[in-house]
Design a protein around this motif. Structure first.
Motif, PDB file in Angstrom:
ATOM      1  N   VAL A 416       0.838  -1.206   0.000  1.00 44.85           N
ATOM      2  CA  VAL A 416       0.000   0.000   0.000  1.00 44.85           C
ATOM      3  C   VAL A 416       0.871   1.252   0.000  1.00 44.85           C
ATOM      4  O   VAL A 416       0.637   2.206  -0.756  1.00 44.85           O
ATOM      5  CB  VAL A 416      -0.936  -0.016   1.221  1.00 44.85           C
ATOM      6  CG1 VAL A 416      -1.728   1.287   1.304  1.00 44.85           C
ATOM      7  CG2 VAL A 416      -1.894  -1.199   1.149  1.00 44.85           C
ATOM      8  N   THR A 419       2.549   1.770  -3.397  1.00 49.29           N
ATOM      9  CA  THR A 419       1.607   2.205  -4.424  1.00 49.29           C
ATOM     10  C   THR A 419       1.247   3.675  -4.257  1.00 49.29           C
ATOM     11  O   THR A 419       1.104   4.405  -5.245  1.00 49.29           O
ATOM     12  CB  THR A 419       0.344   1.348  -4.381  1.00 49.29           C
ATOM     13  OG1 THR A 419       0.702  -0.038  -4.426  1.00 49.29           O
ATOM     14  CG2 THR A 419      -0.570   1.655  -5.552  1.00 49.29           C
ATOM     15  N   GLU A 431      -5.659   0.539  -7.650  1.00 44.64           N
ATOM     16  CA  GLU A 431      -5.980  -0.822  -7.226  1.00 44.64           C
ATOM     17  C   GLU A 431      -5.183  -1.860  -7.999  1.00 44.64           C
ATOM     18  O   GLU A 431      -4.695  -2.840  -7.420  1.00 44.64           O
ATOM     19  CB  GLU A 431      -7.487  -1.055  -7.398  1.00 44.64           C
ATOM     20  CG  GLU A 431      -7.973  -2.369  -6.822  1.00 44.64           C
ATOM     21  CD  GLU A 431      -9.476  -2.491  -6.890  1.00 44.64           C
ATOM     22  OE1 GLU A 431      -9.963  -3.246  -7.735  1.00 44.64           O
ATOM     23  OE2 GLU A 431     -10.157  -1.814  -6.101  1.00 44.64           O
ATOM     24  N   LEU A 434      -1.581  -1.827  -6.807  1.00 43.14           N
ATOM     25  CA  LEU A 434      -1.514  -2.424  -5.473  1.00 43.14           C
ATOM     26  C   LEU A 434      -1.616  -3.942  -5.544  1.00 43.14           C
ATOM     27  O   LEU A 434      -0.866  -4.667  -4.870  1.00 43.14           O
ATOM     28  CB  LEU A 434      -2.627  -1.851  -4.600  1.00 43.14           C
ATOM     29  CG  LEU A 434      -2.806  -2.495  -3.222  1.00 43.14           C
ATOM     30  CD1 LEU A 434      -1.559  -2.317  -2.377  1.00 43.14           C
ATOM     31  CD2 LEU A 434      -4.023  -1.911  -2.510  1.00 43.14           C
TER      32      LEU A 434
END
Length: 793
Positions: A416, A419, A431, A434
């Protein structure tokens, strides 16, 4: 901090709605509460200096619009925060929404603003999203959630089909697709489990008739093996490894090859079946042709960029003045590659560091196995020496499991963070990046120990008289006499079952409850004590105390890793689909209960498919064909047995196979100081070891024999044959199973026919109208036609 959370009919207190239904409406009792805005204000416990106050006001203001977060709220000035709140609520009112604030004023803690979406606003937005008007009466929301809880979120309903349509209505298409995918995956695990049980049963039934196992257990053959370690280890008889040989046959038999081919085709069947199911759901949920909800992360990117500037202390006064401008400043409206380069460099270096950390953990466990084996081998207790391999293997696998569980949690948080450093433009882009990072890190973490046992253990250990040493003292570990497949089975089963039991079940139950307890304790510290005479908390207070929804990535990830255990190394553990099935039966109801009773209701999001997860599944399915081919060829004894039976066996049977796979070694060729002292077996001149090498009396002593090269050629040929056969059969399966179900094809044809009929009917009516107009005109002006005729003459 300002956050928005979906409230209506969510949370564990659903059964109280029949008693306190007024809590779901505005004070007028007519307008329903659809969403709740949560405004959190910190308690000012100390007076800050002007310098610290200015630094506090320089910090970025972050507005979290996807769900209520639990991060540390920022500390801008009260005036600025009040202006932000007023502007945000004014925009909601301008969009047609209706709001109602808390009557009591709080100096700190959460305060709530209820939001109601009137029917005209919903209709307007539904037209923008091209949502069709329902033709049937929709049941009330309370009735919907009570069906969900009784028919879906209870463990006693494990045998029932999931009410996917109700899940979609209550949580949205994105979550509905996840549970539909999980249901298809779990259903298809049933035939895989049945075939796996049959294959395992075949191994059990043929255990006592397997010739290689019988030869290893036959004490009359008197195979004297070379020592397993230097000095402390004695010569030993192969018959003492009888139990290992029989256990290896359970998973290393001809049926294993069939099962590996079956599971490779099963992966293709699963993907094809899901495509059909997904198209069916897209048709019934009216998702065809829609554009997925796209959240622009421009404001978030800007805030993250400002955070970096503030930390680097390069934010000048001129730029500070622009922070109050609602428009994003033009100088950084579009981030350049120079702005993103530090994030990319940190990403690459961090991922490489995580890979090195994973390999270091695996290597550390290898060192543990080697050293503990050497220490236990020097023990004077014969019972300890006899159980060295079992003890070391079991403890090492448990250590591997603990390390995997710890690193999994670390890698999830690191993915996380990495990203966010890239500052993706859209939520979908965020998304996908990630998912790729988290999958790559967790894939390496979960499967690195298994890859080591399958393809590296025992292949670089050397031979008697020329072993490979670690730290100049410890020999590299070797496979058990029955081969590495039984150790691979133990490694795979313990890691798979441990992850499913501890990580997927205990963590999912325990950690949310622990987080809820921490939030409750923190809330008690930051808010005033509730007096007994005060009114009980409203429904939104109770729902705000629930855990926030953190996305579907963790849910998908644990199932994808499980899919890898089921497909990648299934040749070594035929019971993997069965344990996955038992886990998923519980997992479906566990996730359902979590979504219905323990999490804040997520904001519904439309999606036409499961996104990048399908590509990950497809890639793993193709990768499993390669892995299973190499496991059968190089880890099991399937190929050496075929080569012996058809090329070297004098009787065309497996008799003499064990003797054929054992090479001779002259004990006098051992390095000084490595030979056993005072051997219990007497004066040993020749010992045996598992390899294809020339005997010591050959001119090419201890070199690879021609049997070795024949077996190696057969292994490589099998890999090529296996892959091509499975790929061909996969194409056949994909061709036989159409992506679009026949019922939907017929329905589309009917709809197309009706559309053409409506079009033709409209054209016919237009033609009739034109003809009637001409006829009416001719009736009203009968002489016009004759005059035209005469003038034409």
């Amino acid at each position: 901090m300002l956050s928005i959370t979906s409230l209506y009919l969510t949370g564990i207190h659903y059964y109280n709605y029949s008693k306190s239904f007024k809590g779901l409406y505005f004070s007028d009792g007519r307008r329903k509460v659809d969403y709740v805005l949560v405004f959190h204000q910190r308690r000012h416990t100390s007076i800050r200096s002007p310098a610290s106050a200015s630094v506090s006001q320089d910090r970025e203001v972050f507005m979290e619009l996807g769900g209520a977060g639990d991060g540390e709220p920022m500390e801008p000035g009260d005036h600025e925060m009040r202006l932000i709140r007023q502007e945000f609520e004014a925009n909601l009112i301008e969009a047609g929404l209706e709001i109602e604030r808390d009557r009591e004023l709080k100096s700190h803690g959460p305060s709530f603003t209820r939001v109601h979406a009137p029917w005209p606003v919903l209709c307007r937005e539904a037209e923008f999203l091209k949502i069709r008007v329902p033709t049937k009466t929709v049941r009330s929301e309370y009735f919907t959630v009570a069906v969900l809880h009784e028919e879906w979120a209870r463990y006693s309903a494990f045998y029932k089909y999931q009410p996917i349509d109700l899940v979609r209505k209550y949580f949205g298409e994105k979550i509905g697709l996840y549970f539909a995918w999980l249901g298809v995956y779990t259903q298809l695990l049933v035939p895989a489990s049945i075939v796996g049980i049959i294959v395992f049963g075949y191994g059990v039934a043929t255990m006592d008739t397997n010739i290689p196992s019988l030869e290893m257990c036959d004490q009359r053959l008197n195979f004297t093996m070379c020592p397993l370690c230097d000095q402390a280890c004695d010569f030993w008889h192969l018959s003492t490894a009888c139990g290992t040989a029989k256990a290896s046959h359970l998973f290393d038999n001809p049926a294993t090859v069939f099962f590996a081919i079956f599971m490779s085709l099963w992966a293709v069947l699963f993907l094809e079946q899901w495509k059909r199911r997904q198209i069916s759901l897209s048709f019934s949920w009216d998702l065809t042709g829609i554009e997925e909800d796209e959240v622009n992360r421009k404001l978030l990117c800007f805030c993250l960029f400002l955070r970096r500037l503030c930390r680097l202390r390069v934010l000048d006064n001129r730029f500070k003045n622009k922070l109050k401008d609602p428009q994003i400043p033009s100088p950084i409206e579009k981030l350049t590659w120079k702005d993103r380069l530090p994030g990319y460099l940190i990403n690459v270096s961090s991922i490489l560091f995580m890979f090195a950390l994973t390999f270091s953990a695996v290597f550390g466990v290898i060192i543990y196995r080697i050293t503990v084996s050497a220490i236990m081998a020097m023990s004077p207790d014969p019972e300890i020496r006899h159980n060295v391999r079992v003890t070391v293997t079991a403890t090492a696998v448990i250590i591997n499991l603990v390390v995997i569980l710890i690193l999994d949690e670390i890698y999830g948080a690191v993915a996380v963070w990495l990203t966010e450093l890239e500052i993706p433009k859209t939520e979908t882009n965020f998304e996908e990046r990630l998912i790729l990072k988290a999958f790559l890190l967790k894939f390496m973490n979960a499967y690195a120990p298994i890859f080591y046992v399958a393809f590296f253990k025992g292949r670089f250990a050397g031979r008697p008289g020329n072993y490979v040493y670690v730290f100049n003292d410890f020999r590299m570990e070797e496979c058990a006499p029955g081969g590495c497949l039984i150790e691979l089975c133990i490694q795979l089963s313990i890691i798979m079952l441990g992850k499913q039991l501890i990580q997927n079940n205990i963590f999912e139950i325990g950690i949310p409850k622990l987080k809820k307890l921490v939030r409750t304790l923190k809330e008690k510290e930051t808010t005033t004590k509730v007096r007994e005479e005060e009114k009980p908390p409203q429904q939104w207070n109770l729902d705000y105390a629930l855990a926030p929804f953190e996305g579907l990535t963790p849910e998908y990830m644990e199932m994808i890793i499980q899919f890898g255990f089921v497909s990648l190394f299934v040749a070594s553990f035929p019971l993997a689909p069965l344990f996955a099935l038992l886990n998923n039966i519980i997992e479906i109801r566990l996730d359902a209960k979590k979504f219905v009773t323990e999490l804040r209701r997520p904001v519904a999001a439309r999606a036409k498919d499961i996104g990048i997860w399908y590509n990950v599944l497809s890639g793993m399915g193709k990768f499993s064909v390669i892995i299973n081919a190499f496991v059968i060829s190089f880890t099991s004894d399937f190929i050496p047995r075929l080569v012996y039976e058809y090329m070297y066996s004098p009787t065309g049977t497996m008799h003499g196979f064990i003797d054929h796979t054992l090479s001779y070694f002259n004990v006098s060729d051992l390095k000084p100081g490595t030979a056993p002292q005072n051997s219990e077996l007497g004066n040993i001149t020749l010992c045996r070891y598992k390899d294809y090498r020339e005997p010591p009396w050959s001119p090419d002593a201890y070199q690879f024999s021609k049997q070795y090269w024949c077996v190696l050629a057969a292994r490589l040929a099998f890999v090529i044959l296996f892959q091509n056969l499975v790929m061909f059969l996969s194409l056949v399966v994909a061709w036989v199973i159409p992506d679009v179900p026949k019922t939907i094809v017929e329905q589309l044809k009917r709809e197309k026919k009706l559309l053409v009929d409506v079009f033709l009917q409209e054209e016919k009516e237009k033609l009739q109208l034109i003809q009637s107009l001409f006829a009416k005109d001719a009736t009203l002006h009968p002489s016009a036609g004759s005059m035209d005729c005469h003038s034409g003459d």
